[in-house]
Design a protein around this motif. Sequence first.
Motif, PDB file in Angstrom:
ATOM      1  N   SER A   1       0.812  -1.223   0.000  1.00 15.11           N
ATOM      2  CA  SER A   1       0.000   0.000   0.000  1.00 15.11           C
ATOM      3  C   SER A   1       0.847   1.276   0.000  1.00 15.11           C
ATOM      4  O   SER A   1       0.347   2.335  -0.372  1.00 15.11           O
ATOM      5  CB  SER A   1      -0.939   0.008   1.206  1.00 15.11           C
ATOM      6  OG  SER A   1      -0.194  -0.042   2.414  1.00 15.11           O
ATOM      7  N   VAL A   2       2.120   1.192   0.417  1.00 16.29           N
ATOM      8  CA  VAL A   2       2.963   2.388   0.434  1.00 16.29           C
ATOM      9  C   VAL A   2       3.987   2.405  -0.704  1.00 16.29           C
ATOM     10  O   VAL A   2       4.803   3.319  -0.797  1.00 16.29           O
ATOM     11  CB  VAL A   2       3.680   2.579   1.800  1.00 16.29           C
ATOM     12  CG1 VAL A   2       2.670   2.812   2.902  1.00 16.29           C
ATOM     13  CG2 VAL A   2       4.589   1.417   2.106  1.00 16.29           C
ATOM     14  N   ALA A  57       9.945   3.880  -5.219  1.00 16.03           N
ATOM     15  CA  ALA A  57       9.862   4.906  -4.188  1.00 16.03           C
ATOM     16  C   ALA A  57       8.846   4.434  -3.153  1.00 16.03           C
ATOM     17  O   ALA A  57       7.939   3.645  -3.451  1.00 16.03           O
ATOM     18  CB  ALA A  57       9.425   6.232  -4.795  1.00 16.03           C
ATOM     19  N   ILE A  58       9.012   4.916  -1.922  1.00 16.70           N
ATOM     20  CA  ILE A  58       8.087   4.595  -0.838  1.00 16.70           C
ATOM     21  C   ILE A  58       7.332   5.877  -0.501  1.00 16.70           C
ATOM     22  O   ILE A  58       7.944   6.930  -0.292  1.00 16.70           O
ATOM     23  CB  ILE A  58       8.844   4.086   0.409  1.00 16.70           C
ATOM     24  CG1 ILE A  58       9.683   2.860   0.061  1.00 16.70           C
ATOM     25  CG2 ILE A  58       7.868   3.770   1.540  1.00 16.70           C
ATOM     26  CD1 ILE A  58      10.642   2.423   1.164  1.00 16.70           C
ATOM     27  N   ALA A 104      15.423  -0.553   1.578  1.00 18.22           N
ATOM     28  CA  ALA A 104      16.858  -0.322   1.433  1.00 18.22           C
ATOM     29  C   ALA A 104      17.111   1.097   1.901  1.00 18.22           C
ATOM     30  O   ALA A 104      16.497   2.036   1.400  1.00 18.22           O
ATOM     31  CB  ALA A 104      17.288  -0.511  -0.022  1.00 18.22           C
ATOM     32  N   VAL A 105      17.992   1.253   2.894  1.00 12.65           N
ATOM     33  CA  VAL A 105      18.228   2.570   3.490  1.00 12.65           C
ATOM     34  C   VAL A 105      19.539   3.162   2.983  1.00 12.65           C
ATOM     35  O   VAL A 105      20.529   2.457   2.791  1.00 12.65           O
ATOM     36  CB  VAL A 105      18.222   2.507   5.033  1.00 12.65           C
ATOM     37  CG1 VAL A 105      16.843   2.139   5.540  1.00 12.65           C
ATOM     38  CG2 VAL A 105      19.251   1.545   5.562  1.00 12.65           C
ATOM     39  N   PHE A 106      19.521   4.476   2.767  1.00 11.86           N
ATOM     40  CA  PHE A 106      20.694   5.195   2.266  1.00 11.86           C
ATOM     41  C   PHE A 106      21.866   5.016   3.226  1.00 11.86           C
ATOM     42  O   PHE A 106      21.726   5.145   4.437  1.00 11.86           O
ATOM     43  CB  PHE A 106      20.377   6.683   2.107  1.00 11.86           C
ATOM     44  CG  PHE A 106      21.571   7.506   1.723  1.00 11.86           C
ATOM     45  CD1 PHE A 106      22.008   7.553   0.408  1.00 11.86           C
ATOM     46  CD2 PHE A 106      22.279   8.218   2.676  1.00 11.86           C
ATOM     47  CE1 PHE A 106      23.116   8.298   0.046  1.00 11.86           C
ATOM     48  CE2 PHE A 106      23.382   8.981   2.331  1.00 11.86           C
ATOM     49  CZ  PHE A 106      23.807   9.020   1.010  1.00 11.86           C
ATOM     50  N   VAL A 107      23.045   4.700   2.647  1.00 15.20           N
ATOM     51  CA  VAL A 107      24.264   4.542   3.441  1.00 15.20           C
ATOM     52  C   VAL A 107      25.260   5.645   3.105  1.00 15.20           C
ATOM     53  O   VAL A 107      25.762   6.323   3.991  1.00 15.20           O
ATOM     54  CB  VAL A 107      24.920   3.158   3.202  1.00 15.20           C
ATOM     55  CG1 VAL A 107      26.173   3.005   4.030  1.00 15.20           C
ATOM     56  CG2 VAL A 107      23.948   2.038   3.493  1.00 15.20           C
ATOM     57  N   ALA A 165      15.369   6.305   1.885  1.00 13.84           N
ATOM     58  CA  ALA A 165      15.144   4.872   1.659  1.00 13.84           C
ATOM     59  C   ALA A 165      14.381   4.647   0.358  1.00 13.84           C
ATOM     60  O   ALA A 165      13.678   5.535  -0.130  1.00 13.84           O
ATOM     61  CB  ALA A 165      14.370   4.262   2.824  1.00 13.84           C
ATOM     62  N   ILE A 166      14.531   3.448  -0.175  1.00 16.52           N
ATOM     63  CA  ILE A 166      13.772   2.997  -1.338  1.00 16.52           C
ATOM     64  C   ILE A 166      13.319   1.557  -1.062  1.00 16.52           C
ATOM     65  O   ILE A 166      13.771   0.940  -0.097  1.00 16.52           O
ATOM     66  CB  ILE A 166      14.596   3.056  -2.658  1.00 16.52           C
ATOM     67  CG1 ILE A 166      15.826   2.141  -2.588  1.00 16.52           C
ATOM     68  CG2 ILE A 166      14.981   4.493  -2.978  1.00 16.52           C
ATOM     69  CD1 ILE A 166      16.593   2.049  -3.904  1.00 16.52           C
ATOM     70  N   ALA A 167      12.436   1.056  -1.898  1.00 13.59           N
ATOM     71  CA  ALA A 167      11.983  -0.331  -1.777  1.00 13.59           C
ATOM     72  C   ALA A 167      12.572  -1.150  -2.924  1.00 13.59           C
ATOM     73  O   ALA A 167      12.686  -0.667  -4.046  1.00 13.59           O
ATOM     74  CB  ALA A 167      10.460  -0.398  -1.809  1.00 13.59           C
ATOM     75  N   VAL A 168      12.938  -2.381  -2.614  1.00 13.42           N
ATOM     76  CA  VAL A 168      13.471  -3.303  -3.614  1.00 13.42           C
ATOM     77  C   VAL A 168      12.492  -4.465  -3.731  1.00 13.42           C
ATOM     78  O   VAL A 168      12.116  -5.077  -2.723  1.00 13.42           O
ATOM     79  CB  VAL A 168      14.867  -3.831  -3.196  1.00 13.42           C
ATOM     80  CG1 VAL A 168      15.398  -4.824  -4.223  1.00 13.42           C
ATOM     81  CG2 VAL A 168      15.845  -2.680  -3.007  1.00 13.42           C
ATOM     82  N   ARG A 169      12.046  -4.753  -4.957  1.00 12.97           N
ATOM     83  CA  ARG A 169      11.125  -5.874  -5.166  1.00 12.97           C
ATOM     84  C   ARG A 169      11.937  -7.167  -5.140  1.00 12.97           C
ATOM     85  O   ARG A 169      12.793  -7.374  -6.001  1.00 12.97           O
ATOM     86  CB  ARG A 169      10.396  -5.750  -6.494  1.00 12.97           C
ATOM     87  CG  ARG A 169       9.432  -6.938  -6.722  1.00 12.97           C
ATOM     88  CD  ARG A 169       8.796  -6.904  -8.074  1.00 12.97           C
ATOM     89  NE  ARG A 169       7.651  -6.014  -8.035  1.00 12.97           N
ATOM     90  CZ  ARG A 169       7.013  -5.591  -9.126  1.00 12.97           C
ATOM     91  NH1 ARG A 169       7.425  -5.944 -10.311  1.00 12.97           N
ATOM     92  NH2 ARG A 169       5.982  -4.798  -9.012  1.00 12.97           N
TER      93      ARG A 169
END
Length: 138
Positions: A45-46, A81-82, A103-106, A90-94
Amino acid sequence: MKKITLVFLLIILATTSAQALSWAYPFVVWSGNVYEVTTEEVKNSVISKRIGEVKTKPNDTTGNYYGNASNEYPKGTQYFAISDISTDTAIAVRVKKEKYVKAVFVHKASSHWNPYYYFILFVVAVVLFSLLGKKRFH
């Protein structure tokens, strides 16, 4: 004794060694940023718009990578994108058809040249040298 030492030395010099990096964590690279992939699931949903995908794999020996890369996921794995979270955070990985992980920015990705750039640079250099050579001798 000298023959044994020489044979032993030749065996050591002739053997090849295999090297591979051990990665500290699974990561994806998108838009010049490295993101550590977590085990935290992101609800469907997000999930917002598709923003990219894995296009290259890092070199297991040198660790070099370029473009949208991942040390864990195959080429074609999609990034999203979330909603309500900046892609700078952060982004989402399928990871499966209807399963996404965060996945969080490092850090910013280091700049590595695409291997094709070296080929293009070589071709340009050859063309320039041939043109300069023709001009000089005419």
